[in-house]
Motif scaffolding. Structure first.
Motif, PDB file in Angstrom:
ATOM      1  N   ASP A 152       0.815  -1.212   0.000  1.00  0.00           N
ATOM      2  CA  ASP A 152       0.000   0.000   0.000  1.00  0.00           C
ATOM      3  C   ASP A 152       0.854   1.270   0.000  1.00  0.00           C
ATOM      4  N   GLY A 153       2.179   1.086  -0.071  1.00  0.00           N
ATOM      5  CA  GLY A 153       3.084   2.239  -0.065  1.00  0.00           C
ATOM      6  C   GLY A 153       3.348   2.812   1.314  1.00  0.00           C
ATOM      7  N   LYS A 154       2.934   2.099   2.364  1.00  0.00           N
ATOM      8  CA  LYS A 154       3.158   2.581   3.731  1.00  0.00           C
ATOM      9  C   LYS A 154       4.506   2.076   4.257  1.00  0.00           C
ATOM     10  N   TRP A 155       5.113   2.908   5.093  1.00  0.00           N
ATOM     11  CA  TRP A 155       6.425   2.620   5.660  1.00  0.00           C
ATOM     12  C   TRP A 155       6.277   1.999   7.049  1.00  0.00           C
ATOM     13  N   CYS A 172       4.149   0.555  13.499  1.00  0.00           N
ATOM     14  CA  CYS A 172       2.989   0.532  12.614  1.00  0.00           C
ATOM     15  C   CYS A 172       3.412   0.893  11.196  1.00  0.00           C
ATOM     16  N   TRP A 173       2.448   0.776  10.282  1.00  0.00           N
ATOM     17  CA  TRP A 173       2.640   1.171   8.891  1.00  0.00           C
ATOM     18  C   TRP A 173       2.026   2.555   8.732  1.00  0.00           C
ATOM     19  N   LEU A 174       2.792   3.531   8.257  1.00  0.00           N
ATOM     20  CA  LEU A 174       2.286   4.888   8.041  1.00  0.00           C
ATOM     21  C   LEU A 174       2.592   5.331   6.611  1.00  0.00           C
ATOM     22  N   SER A 175       1.676   6.133   6.056  1.00  0.00           N
ATOM     23  CA  SER A 175       1.911   6.692   4.725  1.00  0.00           C
ATOM     24  C   SER A 175       2.959   7.800   4.830  1.00  0.00           C
ATOM     25  N   VAL A 176       3.551   8.152   3.707  1.00  0.00           N
ATOM     26  CA  VAL A 176       4.518   9.239   3.661  1.00  0.00           C
ATOM     27  C   VAL A 176       3.877  10.526   4.187  1.00  0.00           C
ATOM     28  N   GLU A 177       2.636  10.776   3.787  1.00  0.00           N
ATOM     29  CA  GLU A 177       1.943  11.985   4.250  1.00  0.00           C
ATOM     30  C   GLU A 177       1.784  11.979   5.772  1.00  0.00           C
ATOM     31  N   GLU A 178       1.410  10.834   6.327  1.00  0.00           N
ATOM     32  CA  GLU A 178       1.255  10.728   7.786  1.00  0.00           C
ATOM     33  C   GLU A 178       2.588  10.983   8.488  1.00  0.00           C
ATOM     34  N   LEU A 179       3.670  10.480   7.922  1.00  0.00           N
ATOM     35  CA  LEU A 179       4.986  10.688   8.524  1.00  0.00           C
ATOM     36  C   LEU A 179       5.391  12.151   8.493  1.00  0.00           C
ATOM     37  N   VAL A 180       5.240  12.779   7.332  1.00  0.00           N
ATOM     38  CA  VAL A 180       5.660  14.163   7.174  1.00  0.00           C
ATOM     39  C   VAL A 180       4.787  15.103   7.999  1.00  0.00           C
ATOM     40  N   SER A 235       2.933  14.339  10.740  1.00  0.00           N
ATOM     41  CA  SER A 235       2.693  13.947  12.134  1.00  0.00           C
ATOM     42  C   SER A 235       3.376  14.845  13.150  1.00  0.00           C
ATOM     43  N   GLY A 236       4.505  15.411  12.775  1.00  0.00           N
ATOM     44  CA  GLY A 236       5.285  16.166  13.755  1.00  0.00           C
ATOM     45  C   GLY A 236       5.955  15.262  14.768  1.00  0.00           C
ATOM     46  N   GLU A 237       5.878  13.948  14.560  1.00  0.00           N
ATOM     47  CA  GLU A 237       6.452  12.967  15.488  1.00  0.00           C
ATOM     48  C   GLU A 237       7.531  12.118  14.834  1.00  0.00           C
ATOM     49  N   ALA A 238       8.021  12.521  13.664  1.00  0.00           N
ATOM     50  CA  ALA A 238       9.038  11.726  12.962  1.00  0.00           C
ATOM     51  C   ALA A 238      10.429  12.270  13.254  1.00  0.00           C
ATOM     52  N   SER A 239      11.411  11.378  13.291  1.00  0.00           N
ATOM     53  CA  SER A 239      12.792  11.815  13.465  1.00  0.00           C
ATOM     54  C   SER A 239      13.175  12.707  12.290  1.00  0.00           C
ATOM     55  N   VAL A 240      14.196  13.512  12.482  1.00  0.00           N
ATOM     56  CA  VAL A 240      14.658  14.406  11.428  1.00  0.00           C
ATOM     57  C   VAL A 240      15.034  13.598  10.186  1.00  0.00           C
ATOM     58  N   MET A 241      15.780  12.511  10.366  1.00  0.00           N
ATOM     59  CA  MET A 241      16.194  11.689   9.233  1.00  0.00           C
ATOM     60  C   MET A 241      14.984  11.096   8.513  1.00  0.00           C
ATOM     61  N   LEU A 242      14.026  10.563   9.262  1.00  0.00           N
ATOM     62  CA  LEU A 242      12.848   9.941   8.668  1.00  0.00           C
ATOM     63  C   LEU A 242      12.008  10.966   7.912  1.00  0.00           C
ATOM     64  N   GLU A 243      11.813  12.120   8.505  1.00  0.00           N
ATOM     65  CA  GLU A 243      11.026  13.160   7.840  1.00  0.00           C
ATOM     66  C   GLU A 243      11.707  13.614   6.546  1.00  0.00           C
ATOM     67  N   GLU A 244      13.014  13.768   6.593  1.00  0.00           N
ATOM     68  CA  GLU A 244      13.766  14.173   5.407  1.00  0.00           C
ATOM     69  C   GLU A 244      13.650  13.117   4.312  1.00  0.00           C
ATOM     70  N   MET A 245      13.782  11.851   4.685  1.00  0.00           N
ATOM     71  CA  MET A 245      13.703  10.767   3.702  1.00  0.00           C
ATOM     72  C   MET A 245      12.295  10.627   3.133  1.00  0.00           C
ATOM     73  N   ALA A 246      11.280  10.762   3.969  1.00  0.00           N
ATOM     74  CA  ALA A 246       9.896  10.615   3.519  1.00  0.00           C
ATOM     75  C   ALA A 246       9.497  11.726   2.555  1.00  0.00           C
ATOM     76  N   SER A 247      10.228  12.830   2.594  1.00  0.00           N
ATOM     77  CA  SER A 247       9.925  13.963   1.723  1.00  0.00           C
ATOM     78  C   SER A 247      10.495  13.792   0.314  1.00  0.00           C
ATOM     79  N   HIS A 248      11.220  12.714   0.071  1.00  0.00           N
ATOM     80  CA  HIS A 248      11.850  12.489  -1.230  1.00  0.00           C
ATOM     81  C   HIS A 248      11.413  11.145  -1.821  1.00  0.00           C
ATOM     82  N   GLU A 249      11.491  11.037  -3.109  1.00  0.00           N
ATOM     83  CA  GLU A 249      11.153   9.787  -3.815  1.00  0.00           C
ATOM     84  C   GLU A 249      12.382   8.879  -3.793  1.00  0.00           C
TER      85      GLU A 249
END
Length: 165
Positions: A20-23, A112-120, A122-136
């Motif tokens: 489903d494309g969730k991380w 859990c499994w979260l979509s890229v949008e949910e990660l970006v 949420s305000g609860e993602a690590s800096v590295m995770l948020e940065e990675m989720a913002s890119h393809e």
């Protein structure tokens, strides 16, 4: 019990993405990542390759079986001017279809499994995770090549290359 890792660390993290494309993300119970979404991750152990370590870490922390498809990043930094902290970040695919998450309670409080949008958002993602989720990421991975022998003189028991196709 804290292990003495010396002054050069090699960690691994897995970007596991389902159909489903969730991380697959976790909240650790310790360190600077306590209570925020991050990737399943840990240190490479003696006698294993980095890609073997990430498969083990994902399974230990989440109960999800996966396989490595490629290498998508490498994080490196120096802690307090003395510890070289390095992390290989692998792209992984779940191998057993729909799997139930079973957390390693000593290290993980949630997974859990979260979509890229949910990660970006949420305000609860690590800096590295948020940065990675913002890119393809998938289109920028280095692909794995097995079955290579660089020569018996080196006595490798396991050897893999990761490179652009």
């Amino acid at each position: 019990m804290k292990k003495d890792r010396g002054k050069v660390w090699l960690g691994v993290a897995g970007v596991v993405i389902n159909g489903d494309g969730k991380w697959l993300v976790v909240k650790k119970t310790y360190s600077g990542l306590k209570g925020i979404w991050s990737l399943p991750a840990g240190f490479v152990q003696v006698g294993e390759t980095a890609d073997e370590a990430v498969v083990r870490e994902v399974l230990e922390e989440t109960g999800i079986q996966c396989e490595v498809s490629g290498l998508i990043g490498f994080r490196t930094g120096v802690i307090r001017g003395e510890i070289s902290d390095n992390m290989a970040i692998f792209y992984c695919i779940p191998t057993d279809g729909e799997q139930f998450i079973k957390i390693q309670e000593s290290e993980v409080s949630e997974a859990c499994w979260l979509s890229v949008e949910e990660l970006v958002d949420s305000g609860e993602a690590s800096v590295m995770l948020e940065e990675m989720a913002s890119h393809e990421l998938i289109h920028h991975q280095l692909f794995k090549k097995d079955g290579i022998n660089p020569g018996d003189v080196f006595e490798y028991s396991s050897y893999r290359l990761f490179f652009n196709k």
